[in-house]
Structures are given as structure tokens and as C-alpha cells.
Design an enzyme around this catalytic site. Structure first.
Site, short mmCIF file in Angstrom:
data_model
loop_
_atom_site.label_atom_id
_atom_site.label_comp_id
_atom_site.label_asym_id
_atom_site.label_seq_id
_atom_site.Cartn_x
_atom_site.Cartn_y
_atom_site.Cartn_z
N ALA A 57 0.71 -1.21 0.00
CA ALA A 57 0.00 0.00 0.00
C ALA A 57 0.74 1.26 0.00
O ALA A 57 1.61 1.50 0.72
CB ALA A 57 -0.83 0.07 1.23
N SER A 80 -8.05 3.30 -4.44
CA SER A 80 -7.74 1.96 -3.95
C SER A 80 -6.49 1.97 -3.11
O SER A 80 -5.61 2.82 -3.29
CB SER A 80 -7.54 1.00 -5.13
OG SER A 80 -6.31 1.28 -5.78
N ASP A 81 -6.41 1.04 -2.17
CA ASP A 81 -5.12 0.74 -1.58
C ASP A 81 -4.25 0.17 -2.70
O ASP A 81 -4.75 -0.25 -3.75
CB ASP A 81 -5.27 -0.24 -0.42
CG ASP A 81 -4.16 -0.09 0.59
OD1 ASP A 81 -3.07 0.36 0.21
OD2 ASP A 81 -4.37 -0.44 1.77
N TRP A 82 -2.95 0.13 -2.48
CA TRP A 82 -2.02 -0.23 -3.54
C TRP A 82 -2.18 -1.71 -3.92
O TRP A 82 -1.91 -2.59 -3.13
CB TRP A 82 -0.61 0.10 -3.09
CG TRP A 82 -0.15 1.48 -3.44
CD1 TRP A 82 1.02 1.80 -4.04
CD2 TRP A 82 -0.84 2.73 -3.23
NE1 TRP A 82 1.09 3.17 -4.23
CE2 TRP A 82 -0.02 3.75 -3.74
CE3 TRP A 82 -2.07 3.07 -2.67
CZ2 TRP A 82 -0.39 5.10 -3.70
CZ3 TRP A 82 -2.44 4.40 -2.63
CH2 TRP A 82 -1.61 5.40 -3.15
#
Length: 865
Positions: free
Chosen positions: A21, A359-361
Site C-alpha cells: 500500500a 484503492s489501496d495499492w
């Protein structure tokens, strides 16, 4: 429509991610940026077929998206409950109409029109609700004008990151015509991967202060530093609940109570955005453990979701937050970044969120996540350096083939660009002055010093967030002891400086932050050894030390004859992409690291004035030694950032009278906690994590099950004594007659209506009752007290016995009495009605208590009917 059998084959299985992330290790090879055109149609760049064991459809009130579930619970070979599949969005044609913007006329002084750069002044008893709608409306108009000439591909590019390591920041939106692009950068406590930036105390430390002014000041100082480095979007604060005591990232957040977490998030966001940077509320939602975080379904009922886990995000929206980051995990069998119910219906419709969802990574799982409400994919590529994207060319193709409406892409791009205008980043904003992936890049690293005098705030927050757990025979504060000895590696420096380990992923010396993406580089680190030695020189005290944790015989012998023996122990945790001493993010247990319990006992056996100082990311089990007669004091110092040693010395010597309070419960046994870490699982299994405890997390569980904790939530001692008296409560009458019918309906027991912005409506959150009482400093030392207000709902309401709904901070001189107020809203007194889908006042008498902790009530009262 495709057949049910074919649809079942389109369900996405999770990726097993490496470093996460926003949030990742900076040493991966770079790849080409994802293309925004020319991609072929696919629902998943890496889709895996599964055999459906059951098939059900459901629709959302907000968009009418039909979803198909292919999940069924089963037991894996390890005996862990798992799912056989996940829910996804089927291929269809999805029209789009933007959510109506919830607006009300400004109603000062309670509801003034507010710009994020100029929030209301901080207050120990906040009664002003900022109205960010006009600022959002102006930003939207500018964004729409800017985007009016953009092509579809250009608008898609605004939603799609350039790919991992293809920009200067951990996340990057490319420049596009007159739009200069965006820099997204960690972390919730520092500008990550830079120099000349402050390492602030962690979120859990500022929550321990129960002090809104310090929460706001820390947010503002961080916001100024992010802006000073040219960052547009700060990836914080983190506000997941501490449901699991061992949870690896709990220290990034604000504790185990939704109200405390919500107020901490609210003040932090107001401060960050006042500093000029866009804040990001993360991780939305139910990302409560690190183990299998990308392969677990958090199964949460609607009431628990609303009253516990979603509440801090509601407060974030009320703080005008620009961005929300969706999490890795599944929520009720649907990935969080593909969850129409959570993103569209709750966040955007019910809360009226005007910003964008990122989005999270690597947490994007489908191009059709755009239909479910995802606005931006980060870092852009499907997996790091894969060279493809779920958005980019795939999103363009979905629009061209009539699957996703171009109006939805317009909405996505507008939300993102509006955030830029909303924070006035279109004028005079600094350029990015660092390369997050190469600190030796002298072309881009300008070494801009953004620290100012923030070290003073770091020291104050560190001291204010330190909790005094035990103080027998007035062992503290220290008064020029003739000699003293410091024991344990946590007292001194690490072997190779404060940044010895990448992302702080190691355990060596004084602990001042956890590990993972929520960290930053220390510009320096003041250890307890350094700070105490400096004070001892002024006092004429002799100082000795032994940093060996495991030679307990030597430690015991060296403690003999010392006026004070200070034993330092710690416990660390972080993200699962780093493993420290076998701890895969989450802690393996709740015992002190490096044999800390044995060290304490060895010293206490030889010294009758043993003082224990604990630097820990979360609760520990203290039973092996807490009642030892030679242990006279226990100082819970948390993780306090670069000035941590000075903060500890300030408490030990009385330069700062301790006022910190526990933001979680310290149990007598790990089994006393109502929710436990779920381990096990293998391969592509989806762990089932049932939130069966419902509303009963942390102290709520201890109260409901009548379990005696070692130290309860909200507990903390002082060097002085406080007395409470003369409580009163009075209604506050609304001046907004336009919403009077809603107030009347609520008073009659009706739930709030289903509408845009229904859960953040002014009538629900405006001041409704004021509780006042006296607090007197009955001791001889000036200090701050933290009065806390807990609501007790009628038994039939199904609520925990006590629920925190207010706190304040009051500084009082010896012998002085101050009149204190805590204001309650209708929302504070409400419960979530899962049938009516609204907030309602429960039937029956609502009472409340005011006191010094969740179990130390001093005054009681009744909410007027």
C-alpha cells in the site's frame, strides 16, 4: 446478460500481495506505465475460474447493481473457516446518474460555510459543524469546466496511476493538459521516504491524549510538511478500529473505541487540510488484521458496521475529507474496493461524500470496480510493474463497448480534480521536491526542510499521550535521586542509528514507531538514555545503564544499591510484508519482547524502587509482574516519535503532569478479549472472519461479560487528584425550523429517512443537550483532567452497558474549580435501525455517567425525554 454459470467463472480470486500500500518497499524494478487506450476487453487482467457452490443475486438501493455470490463457508485442512469464492459484479450495461449533492443553507454560528483551509477553531467541547458544501460546489464547477474539453482517454488517465515507481511519489496521477497531476504520499505520521521531515508520534499516541487541541495541532503540522514537500494527497489518517489486540497496524490508528477514533480522525483531517494537503481516510473498511488481509472476508452485520467501523469515516466526511482509501480485504464476500454497498450506498449516498475513493495499492480487483464506486486505482498497474491496469485502456474499452457509462468516468475524473481545486492546489502549490524511490537522486531531491519547530509539538504530544498506570508511595515524579540505573535495550539507541531498518522493520533499541508503510525516516531520535542522562547531570545524579535484555543475573546485580531502577521494555508490530522475529505484521502474542518480563522480575528482585517504562504498539499482559511489591510505578509511554526520550523524561521528572488515558483495555489474559486474531489459511483460500462479537469490542465486551480488566479503557493516573460535583443537563433548542419535522419524528422514535446525506444531516449532529459539571484540583500540583461521558441505553436497545460519547480536557491549578461542559447530539443518543435503515432514539430511559475512565464514574444523570 450472461448465464449464471459463466458469471460464476468471472469471480475474482485475490492476489497474494507482496509489500503493500501506498505503502511499499522502494526497491522494486520499474516498468512501463499502463496504457490508456487500445486494450482489449477483459473483466480481470488476471482472472481465475472457480466452481460455484451456490449462486444468489442481490441488488443495491443506490445503483441497482446485480451481484452474484459464489461463496460458501467450509473448513480448510487447517480447520480454519474459509470461503470457496467471492462476489463480483457481472458484465452488463450500467447507466449512471450522479448522486444529488446534499445541501442546506448555511446556519451560522452552528453550521457556517467553511473552506478547508480555514476550519473552525479547535474546542474542548466542539459545538460548531462546518459546512463544506459551498466549497465543494465551487470546486466541482471548476473541475467540470476544466474537464469539458477532455477526451474520454484523457479523463480515464486522471483516474489511473502511472504504475509503481514510474513517478516521484508512491502514487502518481500524470499531468494532463492543464491539470499538472497529483502526488500521493505516505504516511499517517510523517512524509515518508524524504529527509528534513518530522517523525511525529503515531496515531495511537495522539489518541491517548484525549486532547482535541493536540490532535488538531499535530494534523496541521503534518499538513504543512506534506505541502512543503509538494505532496498533494497525504495517505492518512488511518482509522481502523483496534478490534484485535494483536492487530499489526493498530498503532497507526486511534484505538479501540469508535467515538475516540472518530474525534481523533476528525481533528486530524481538519488540521491536515488546513495545512493545504488533501487528507485520505483509510482503510475503508474492516481491515482489522494483517494475516491474510488480501484473502479474508470480514463478515459484519449492518448495525455493527454502522455503529462501530463506519463511524470514523462518517466523522471524516463531516471534517470535509478529500479522499477515502478502500482496503484489501473482502467485506461480506465482496472486495472492499468493489463493494457497492459500502462505497456507493453508505459512503457516497448515506454520508454524502463529495470527494474521491482511491484503492489501496493493488487493491483494485476489477474494471467494474468503477461501477461499484471506485474513482482512482493506485498505483495504477494491476500488480507492481505488470504494465497493465484495470483502469487505463480497460476502462476506456468498457465505456466504448457500453458496459460502463461515460457519465461515470466524468464523475470519477470530476471528483479527483475537484479535490485539487477544493484545497486550492491550483495556485502557488509547491512542486514535488523528492524522489520517494531514490534518496540519492540529487536531481529531484531538493532537501527542502519542512520541520519548522514541530519537534516541540512532538515532545508535547509524546508526554500528553503517556499514561501513568501505577505510582505507589509517590515514586514519581523523581526528585534528584542520588543514583539511578537504566535497564533494557529499549532505553538506548539501536546498533546502527534510528533508520537502521527499511520501513522501521526491525527491533533494535528504543521503540518510537511501528513498522511498515505507516512510518517515516527519523531526522534524529532522542532515546530515554540521552534525555535522562541530560537531566541527571543537571541534578547531580549518577547514571548507570545495562542495555542487555537477556543477562538477567547481571541486571539484578547492577540494580542493587540504586535509588531508582528504570526498566524499559517494548512490543512492536506493523504490516505483513515485513516479518520481525516471526511476527508477520500482527503480534504473535501479547508479551513484552526481548524477554522483558524476565528482565523486570530480575531487577525487581534486587531493587525495591523499580519503575517500569513500556513502549508498546498496543496492550500487553502485565500479570507476571504488575503486583510485585518492589515495582513502585509503571509508565505506559506508547510510541512517541523522534522526541520520545524527552517526553518520557518530562513525565518521570514531573515537568509534565501525566494526563494520558488508555485508548484500549489492558486485559489480565489474552483470552479475555472478545475478538481474537484469525490465523491459518493457505494458497487462494479466503478466510472467513465473522465479527460475531458485534458491538461488544474492547471495554464494551469486558463490561457486558463482567470481566475485570487489569486497566480499563480510559484509565490514567495523575500526580494530583481531581474531584467532580454538581452535574446538570439541559436541552439545546434548534434554530433550524426547516428540519424541525425530522427532529420531532426522531423524538417520537422514528428513524432518520433514507436520503442523500441522511447520516451526516445537520439536525442529527447539531448540539442537542449540554451536560455541565464541576471539576476541582484537590491536589498540590497543576494538571489536566480528562472527563469522559458514557451513555447507558435501555436494556431493550441491545447496546453495550456503557458507550463513550464525549470527552474533554481541562487544565486546573491546585485548589481551583472549573465548570466543564460536554455537548451531545441526537446522533450520539441514537442506534442504527437495520429495518428502517436510519438512526433512531431507542425506546426507554437513556442515562449517562461522567468520570475518569470507562469504570470510574463520578457523576450520573438522565437524558431528558
Amino acid at each position: 446478460m450472461l448465464s449464471t454459470k459463466l458469471l460464476s467463472l468471472l469471480c475474482l480470486l485475490p492476489f497474494v500481495l507482496g509489500a503493500p500500500a501506498g505503502e511499499l518497499l522502494p526497491n522494486l524494478a520499474a516498468s512501463g506505465a499502463p496504457s490508456s487506450s487500445g486494450a482489449t476487453l477483459s473483466t480481470s487482467a488476471s482472472s481465475t475460474a472457480t466452481q460455484a457452490t451456490s449462486s444468489t443475486t442481490s441488488s443495491s438501493a443506490s445503483t441497482g447493481i446485480s451481484t452474484i455470490s459464489t461463496s460458501s463457508a467450509s473448513a480448510s485442512s487447517s480447520g480454519v473457516s474459509t470461503e470457496s469464492g467471492v462476489s463480483s459484479t457481472p458484465i452488463s450495461s450500467y447507466p449512471f446518474t450522479p448522486f444529488p449533492t446534499p445541501t442546506l443553507p448555511p446556519n451560522p454560528p452552528v453550521f457556517p460555510a467553511t473552506d478547508p483551509l480555514s476550519p473552525p477553531a479547535v474546542s474542548n467541547d466542539p459545538q460548531i459543524i462546518p459546512d463544506f458544501a459551498p466549497a465543494w460546489a465551487a470546486a466541482y464547477e471548476k473541475a467540470k469546466n476544466l474537464l469539458s474539453s477532455y477526451t474520454l482517454e484523457e479523463k480515464v488517465n486522471i483516474t489511473t496511476g502511472v504504475g509503481w515507481q514510474n513517478g516521484l511519489c508512491v502514487g502518481n496521477i500524470p499531468a494532463n493538459k492543464n491539470f499538472p497531476g497529483l502526488c500521493l504520499e505516505d504516511s499517517p505520521l510523517a512524509v515518508r521516504y524524504t529527509d528534513y521531515a518530522t517523525a511525529f508520534p503515531a496515531g495511537i499516541q495522539v489518541a491517548s491524549t484525549f486532547n482535541r487541541a493536540l490532535m488538531r495541532a499535530r494534523g496541521l503540522a503534518m499538513g504543512q510538511e506534506f505541502k512543503g514537500k509538494g505532496v498533494h494527497i497525504a495517505l492518512g489518517p488511518m482509522m481502523n478500529m483496534g478490534r484485535i489486540a494483536q492487530g499489526g497496524r493498530n498503532w497507526e490508528g486511534f484505538g479501540a473505541d469508535p467515538f475516540l477514533t472518530g474525534e481523533s480522525a476528525y481533528e486530524t483531517i481538519l488540521g491536515l487540510q488546513q495545512g493545504g494537503v488533501q487528507a485520505t481516510a483509510k482503510h475503508f473498511i474492516n481491515n482489522e488484521q494483517e494475516h491474510f488481509r488480501t484473502q479474508e472476508s470480514s463478515n459484519v452485520d449492518d448495525r455493527t458496521q454502522h455503529e462501530i467501523y463506519a463511524h470514523p469515516f462518517l466523522r471524516s466526511v463531516m471534517a470535509g475529507v478529500s479522499s477515502v482509501m478502500c482496503s484489501y480485504n473482502l467485506v461480506n464476500d465482496t472486495y472492499a474496493c468493489n463493494n457497492d454497498k459500502m462505497i456507493n450506498d453508505i459512503l457516497k449516498r448515506e454520508y454524502g461524500f463529495q470527494g474521491f475513493v482511491q484503492s489501496d495499492w493493488q487493491a483494485t480487483m476489477s474494471t467494474l470496480s468503477a461501477v461499484a464506486g471506485l474513482d482512482m486505482t493506485m498505483p495504477g498497474d494491476v500488480t507492481f510493474n505488470s504494465g497493465d491496469s484495470y483502469f487505463g485502456g480497460n476502462l476506456t474499452s468498457f465505456v466504448n463497448q457500453g458496459i460502463i457509462s461515460e457519465a461515470r468516468v466524468d464523475d470519477m475524473a470530476t471528483r479527483i480534480v475537484a479535490g485539487w481545486y477544493y484545497l486550492h492546489q491550483d495556485s502557488g502549490y509547491p512542486e514535488v521536491s523528492f524522489n520517494a524511490f531514490d534518496l540519492n537522486d540529487e536531481v529531484h531531491n531538493k532537501h527542502i526542510n519542512v520541520q519548522s519547530d514541530h519537534y516541540k509539538l512532538v515532545r508535547e504530544v509524546g508526554a500528553a499521550g503517556t499514561v501513568l498506570l501505577k505510582n505507589e508511595n509517590d515514586a514519581l515524579p523523581l526528585n534528584k535521586p542520588r543514583n539511578l540505573i537504566l535497564m533494557g535495550s529499549d532505553a538506548g539507541p539501536g546498533k546502527a542509528g534510528p533508520n537502521e531498518f527499511t520501513d522501521q522493520g526491525g527491533s533494535d533499541g528504543f521503540l518510537a514507531m511501528g513498522w511498515g508503510s505507516g512510518t517515516g525516516n527519523f531526522p534524529y531520535l532522542v532515546t530515554p538514555y540521552e534525555a535522562i542522562s541530560q537531566r541527571a547531570r543537571l541534578d547531580g545524579s549518577s547514571v548507570f545503564w545495562d542495555f542487555d535484555d537477556f543477562d538477567t543475573a547481571q541486571a539484578g546485580n547492577m540494580a542493587i544499591g540504586q535509588a531508582v531502577a528504570l526498566v524499559f521494555v517494548n512490543s512492536d508490530s506493523g504490516e505483513d510484508y515485513i516479518v520481525v522475529d516471526g511476527n508477520e505484521g500482527d503480534r504473535k502474542n501479547l508479551t513484552a519482547w526481548h524477554g522483558g518480563d524476565n528482565l523486570i522480575l530480575a531487577v525487581a528482585a534486587q531493587n525495591n524502587n523499580t519503575i517500569v517504562v513500556v513502549n508498546s504498539v498496543g496492550p500487553l499482559i502485565l500479570e507476571p509482574w504488575i503486583e510485585h511489591p518492589n515495582i513502585t510505578a509503571v509508565v505506559w509511554a506508547g510510541i512517541a516519535g523522534q522526541e520520545g526520550g524527552n517526553a518520557i523524561a518530562d513525565i518521570l521528572y514531573g515537568a509534565y503532569n501525566p494526563s494520558g488515558r488508555l485508548p484500549y483495555t489492558i486485559a489480565k489474559s489474552p483470552s479475555d478479549y472478545g475478538a481474537q486474531l484469525v490465523t491459518g489459511g493457505s494458497g487462494n483460500e479466503i478466510l472467513s472472519i465473522d465479527y460475531s462479537e458485534g458491538l461488544m469490542i474492547d471495554y464494551r465486551h469486558f463490561d457486558a461479560a463482567n470481566i475485570e480488566p487489569r486497566f480499563e479503557f480510559g484509565f490514567g493516573l495523575s500526580y494530583t487528584k481531581f474531584k467532580y460535583s454538581d452535574i446538570a443537563i439541559s436541552p439545546i433548542w434548534t434554530s433550524d425550523m426547516a428540519q424541525q419535522h425530522l427532529i420531532t419524528a426522531w423524538e417520537d422514535g422514528e428513524a432518520s429517512p433514507i436520503a442523500e446525506g441522511s447520516s451526516t444531516a445537520l439536525w442529527l449532529h447539531e448540539p442537542a443537550f449540554k451536560v455541565t459539571f464541576n471539576v476541582r484540583n484537590a491536589g498540590s500540583i497543576a494538571g489536566a483532567e480528562i472527563p469522559q461521558l458514557y451513555i447507558h441505553h435501555p436494556t431493550d436497545a441491545g447496546e453495550p452497558p456503557s458507550v463513550l460519547k464525549g470527552f474533554t480536557n481541562v487544565e486546573i491549578n491546585p485548589g481551583e474549580t472549573k465548570r466543564v461542559s460536554i455537548t451531545l447530539s441526537r446522533y450520539d443518543l441514537s442506534i442504527w435501525d437495520v429495518v428502517a435503515q436510519g438512526w433512531r432514539k431507542p425506546v426507554g430511559e437513556i442515562t449517562f455517567s461522567v468520570g475518569a475512565s470507562s469504570r470510574d464514574f463520578k457523576l450520573k444523570g438522565v437524558i431528558p425525554a
